[in-house]
Design a protein around this motif. Sequence first.
Motif, PDB file in Angstrom:
ATOM      1  N   ALA A 252      -8.719  16.440  10.941  1.00  0.00           N
ATOM      2  CA  ALA A 252      -8.018  15.146  11.013  1.00  0.00           C
ATOM      3  C   ALA A 252      -6.980  15.154  12.150  1.00  0.00           C
ATOM      4  CB  ALA A 252      -7.344  14.840   9.677  1.00  0.00           C
ATOM      5  N   ALA A 253      -6.257  16.256  12.265  1.00  0.00           N
ATOM      6  CA  ALA A 253      -5.240  16.359  13.332  1.00  0.00           C
ATOM      7  C   ALA A 253      -5.920  16.377  14.704  1.00  0.00           C
ATOM      8  CB  ALA A 253      -4.405  17.622  13.136  1.00  0.00           C
ATOM      9  N   HIS A 254      -7.054  17.100  14.803  1.00  0.00           N
ATOM     10  CA  HIS A 254      -7.807  17.200  16.060  1.00  0.00           C
ATOM     11  C   HIS A 254      -8.271  15.803  16.516  1.00  0.00           C
ATOM     12  CE1 HIS A 254     -10.677  18.777  18.961  1.00  0.00           C
ATOM     13  NE2 HIS A 254     -11.595  17.992  18.416  1.00  0.00           N
ATOM     14  N   MET A 255      -8.597  14.949  15.547  1.00  0.00           N
ATOM     15  CA  MET A 255      -9.046  13.584  15.886  1.00  0.00           C
ATOM     16  C   MET A 255      -7.873  12.686  16.284  1.00  0.00           C
ATOM     17  SD  MET A 255     -12.369  13.492  15.512  1.00  0.00           S
ATOM     18  CE  MET A 255     -12.927  11.822  15.230  1.00  0.00           C
ATOM     19  N   GLY A 256      -6.657  13.171  16.043  1.00  0.00           N
ATOM     20  CA  GLY A 256      -5.485  12.388  16.450  1.00  0.00           C
ATOM     21  C   GLY A 256      -4.754  11.698  15.310  1.00  0.00           C
ATOM     22  N   ALA A 257      -5.111  12.047  14.074  1.00  0.00           N
ATOM     23  CA  ALA A 257      -4.369  11.464  12.942  1.00  0.00           C
ATOM     24  C   ALA A 257      -3.015  12.162  12.833  1.00  0.00           C
ATOM     25  CB  ALA A 257      -5.163  11.655  11.656  1.00  0.00           C
ATOM     26  N   GLN A 258      -1.980  11.395  12.599  1.00  0.00           N
ATOM     27  CA  GLN A 258      -0.659  11.999  12.364  1.00  0.00           C
ATOM     28  C   GLN A 258      -0.527  12.274  10.865  1.00  0.00           C
ATOM     29  OE1 GLN A 258       2.738  10.450  14.494  1.00  0.00           O
ATOM     30  NE2 GLN A 258       1.409   9.057  15.615  1.00  0.00           N
ATOM     31  N   SER A 259       0.319  13.219  10.517  1.00  0.00           N
ATOM     32  CA  SER A 259       0.517  13.449   9.084  1.00  0.00           C
ATOM     33  C   SER A 259       1.963  13.814   8.792  1.00  0.00           C
ATOM     34  CB  SER A 259      -0.434  14.528   8.560  1.00  0.00           C
ATOM     35  OG  SER A 259      -0.163  15.744   9.173  1.00  0.00           O
ATOM     36  N   VAL A 260       2.363  13.488   7.568  1.00  0.00           N
ATOM     37  CA  VAL A 260       3.726  13.753   7.103  1.00  0.00           C
ATOM     38  C   VAL A 260       3.611  14.280   5.687  1.00  0.00           C
ATOM     39  CG1 VAL A 260       5.797  12.572   6.260  1.00  0.00           C
ATOM     40  CG2 VAL A 260       4.900  11.986   8.478  1.00  0.00           C
ATOM     41  N   ARG A 261       4.389  15.316   5.366  1.00  0.00           N
ATOM     42  CA  ARG A 261       4.375  15.833   3.991  1.00  0.00           C
ATOM     43  C   ARG A 261       5.512  15.188   3.225  1.00  0.00           C
ATOM     44  NH1 ARG A 261       1.767  21.111   2.370  1.00  0.00           N
ATOM     45  NH2 ARG A 261       2.205  21.148   0.147  1.00  0.00           N
ATOM     46  N   SER A 262       5.185  14.291   2.328  1.00  0.00           N
ATOM     47  CA  SER A 262       6.214  13.551   1.588  1.00  0.00           C
ATOM     48  C   SER A 262       5.566  12.853   0.395  1.00  0.00           C
ATOM     49  CB  SER A 262       6.823  12.503   2.535  1.00  0.00           C
ATOM     50  OG  SER A 262       7.928  11.894   1.948  1.00  0.00           O
ATOM     51  N   LEU A 263       6.363  12.540  -0.596  1.00  0.00           N
ATOM     52  CA  LEU A 263       5.858  11.812  -1.760  1.00  0.00           C
ATOM     53  C   LEU A 263       6.044  10.317  -1.526  1.00  0.00           C
ATOM     54  CD1 LEU A 263       4.871  12.183  -4.817  1.00  0.00           C
ATOM     55  CD2 LEU A 263       7.257  11.744  -5.389  1.00  0.00           C
ATOM     56  N   VAL A 264       4.967   9.570  -1.593  1.00  0.00           N
ATOM     57  CA  VAL A 264       5.083   8.111  -1.451  1.00  0.00           C
ATOM     58  C   VAL A 264       5.505   7.536  -2.797  1.00  0.00           C
ATOM     59  CG1 VAL A 264       3.833   5.977  -0.961  1.00  0.00           C
ATOM     60  CG2 VAL A 264       3.381   8.020   0.397  1.00  0.00           C
ATOM     61  N   ARG A 265       6.571   6.771  -2.781  1.00  0.00           N
ATOM     62  CA  ARG A 265       7.078   6.228  -4.046  1.00  0.00           C
ATOM     63  C   ARG A 265       6.672   4.775  -4.238  1.00  0.00           C
ATOM     64  NH1 ARG A 265       9.910   9.636  -6.734  1.00  0.00           N
ATOM     65  NH2 ARG A 265      11.033  11.286  -5.656  1.00  0.00           N
ATOM     66  N   ARG A 266       6.463   4.076  -3.126  1.00  0.00           N
ATOM     67  CA  ARG A 266       6.130   2.659  -3.293  1.00  0.00           C
ATOM     68  C   ARG A 266       5.401   2.116  -2.071  1.00  0.00           C
ATOM     69  NH1 ARG A 266      10.560  -1.678  -5.098  1.00  0.00           N
ATOM     70  NH2 ARG A 266      10.855  -0.264  -6.839  1.00  0.00           N
ATOM     71  N   VAL A 267       4.459   1.229  -2.346  1.00  0.00           N
ATOM     72  CA  VAL A 267       3.787   0.478  -1.274  1.00  0.00           C
ATOM     73  C   VAL A 267       4.047  -0.988  -1.567  1.00  0.00           C
ATOM     74  CG1 VAL A 267       1.564  -0.095  -0.226  1.00  0.00           C
ATOM     75  CG2 VAL A 267       1.981   2.227  -1.048  1.00  0.00           C
ATOM     76  N   MET A 268       4.652  -1.690  -0.608  1.00  0.00           N
ATOM     77  CA  MET A 268       4.992  -3.095  -0.847  1.00  0.00           C
ATOM     78  C   MET A 268       4.269  -3.994   0.141  1.00  0.00           C
ATOM     79  SD  MET A 268       9.041  -3.127  -1.622  1.00  0.00           S
ATOM     80  CE  MET A 268       9.378  -1.678  -0.685  1.00  0.00           C
ATOM     81  N   PRO A 269       3.463  -4.956  -0.346  1.00  0.00           N
ATOM     82  CA  PRO A 269       2.877  -5.921   0.566  1.00  0.00           C
ATOM     83  C   PRO A 269       3.990  -6.794   1.145  1.00  0.00           C
ATOM     84  CG  PRO A 269       1.782  -5.952  -1.592  1.00  0.00           C
ATOM     85  CD  PRO A 269       3.046  -5.170  -1.743  1.00  0.00           C
ATOM     86  N   LEU A 270       4.053  -6.895   2.487  1.00  0.00           N
ATOM     87  CA  LEU A 270       5.087  -7.705   3.161  1.00  0.00           C
ATOM     88  C   LEU A 270       4.383  -8.557   4.193  1.00  0.00           C
ATOM     89  CD1 LEU A 270       8.101  -5.359   4.072  1.00  0.00           C
ATOM     90  CD2 LEU A 270       8.033  -7.133   2.334  1.00  0.00           C
ATOM     91  N   GLY A 271       4.143  -9.827   3.889  1.00  0.00           N
ATOM     92  CA  GLY A 271       3.383 -10.683   4.801  1.00  0.00           C
ATOM     93  C   GLY A 271       1.997 -10.090   4.993  1.00  0.00           C
ATOM     94  N   ASP A 272       1.577  -9.893   6.255  1.00  0.00           N
ATOM     95  CA  ASP A 272       0.234  -9.323   6.447  1.00  0.00           C
ATOM     96  C   ASP A 272       0.309  -7.815   6.715  1.00  0.00           C
ATOM     97  OD1 ASP A 272       1.254  -9.388   8.959  1.00  0.00           O
ATOM     98  OD2 ASP A 272      -0.534 -10.230   9.910  1.00  0.00           O
ATOM     99  N   GLN A 273       1.423  -7.192   6.333  1.00  0.00           N
ATOM    100  CA  GLN A 273       1.546  -5.736   6.489  1.00  0.00           C
ATOM    101  C   GLN A 273       1.931  -5.096   5.149  1.00  0.00           C
ATOM    102  OE1 GLN A 273       2.904  -3.790   9.906  1.00  0.00           O
ATOM    103  NE2 GLN A 273       3.675  -5.652  10.858  1.00  0.00           N
ATOM    104  N   PHE A 274       2.028  -3.789   5.179  1.00  0.00           N
ATOM    105  CA  PHE A 274       2.485  -3.054   3.997  1.00  0.00           C
ATOM    106  C   PHE A 274       3.628  -2.139   4.394  1.00  0.00           C
ATOM    107  CE2 PHE A 274      -1.948  -4.059   3.481  1.00  0.00           C
ATOM    108  CZ  PHE A 274      -1.963  -4.658   2.231  1.00  0.00           C
TER     109      PHE A 274
END
Length: 290
Positions: A68-90
């Motif tokens: 995944a990293a070789h393909m250019g995906a970035q990554s972060v080690r963290s716990l996601v606590r919330r995903v909020m829809p905001l207009g046409d983004q999250f």
Amino acid sequence: MQTEFDLIIIGGGVAGCSAAITARQRNLSTLMIYAGDGALGKTKKIDNYPGFPDAEGPKLLQALREHAAHMGAQSVRSLVRRVMPLGDQFSVLAGNDVFMSRSVILAMGTSRVKLLEGEEELVGQGVSYCATCDGMFYKGGTVLVIASDAEAVEEAAYLSTLSKVLYVKEAPHDTAGLPESVEVIEGKPLNLSMKGEQIVLKTDRGEVSADGVFVLRPAVAMTQLIPEIETKNNQIVLDENLQTSVPGVFAAGDLAGAPLQAAKAAGEGNVAALASAKFLLLKKANAEKE
Ligand SMILES: Cc1cc2nc3c(=O)[nH]c(=O)nc-3n(C[C@H](O)[C@H](O)[C@H](O)COP(=O)(O)OP(=O)(O)OC[C@H]3O[C@@H](n4cnc5c(N)ncnc54)[C@H](O)[C@@H]3O)c2cc1C
């Protein structure tokens, strides 16, 4: 670090990595956020993953992440606590960082969270999972932190700059970094209820009340992460493209249902990434027409 992406993938297991690889192949700017190693990291030997007989889980996981990293995906080690829809983004809240994305893939595996009795009913009515998001609502009041690990100490310290903080341990952990103003309450949390405007926590040693309660665990129940998503019998409702009831949010892997198998998780990561790319293309085409 960049904070806006075409796609954010929550989970860094087989499904998340597979989604990240395909998303990059489709040229989507991609961030994979993961809290840990998931089921594959616990698997000593896996003998039915195509092309890798007798694979060791942690080694396979390492190879997937490197791909995944070789393909250019970035990554972060963290716990996601919330995903909020905001207009046409999250807006995706991970630890104390906020990332924005035009689509999301949920690939969090099967981690189950045991809720306290009464907790689910009081979400949004005094029970919160995110000190950064909701701490200000209780400024000048009293809040209760129900904590499962040492990561909650930092959140409690932040809350103590706004309110009086009472701290109850749901599981044993080191609280050395707690500010002196934080009061540690002894007892095992049992249930939550409302009494007038106050939330009452019953423990095996008595009761304690506060204006708001922050439940800080190292895992987040799907229904709290993104409450807008429709579920049926504890299972996310998905269409044939693995899209949830929230347009632009897809799911893959163990979280999407049985069979709980690595090869199925990889396949679904691929399908969800392709569906996400298609969703973004259609959205762009529609915006250009208007
Ligand atoms: C002991 C054992 C043996 C197994 N044997 C086999 C086998 O022989 N063959 C086979 O096909 N399958 C096997 N499996 C199942 C296989 O490991 C899973 O099907 C596969 O790993 C699922 O991948 P996933 O990406 O959906 O989830 P996972 O690999 O569980 O990854 C989930 C990811 O999401 C992250 N996450 C969760 N919540 C959050 C959050 N709120 N914020 C950020 N990140 C989060 C986790 O940290 C992790 O990175 C086995 C599983 C176990 C436990």
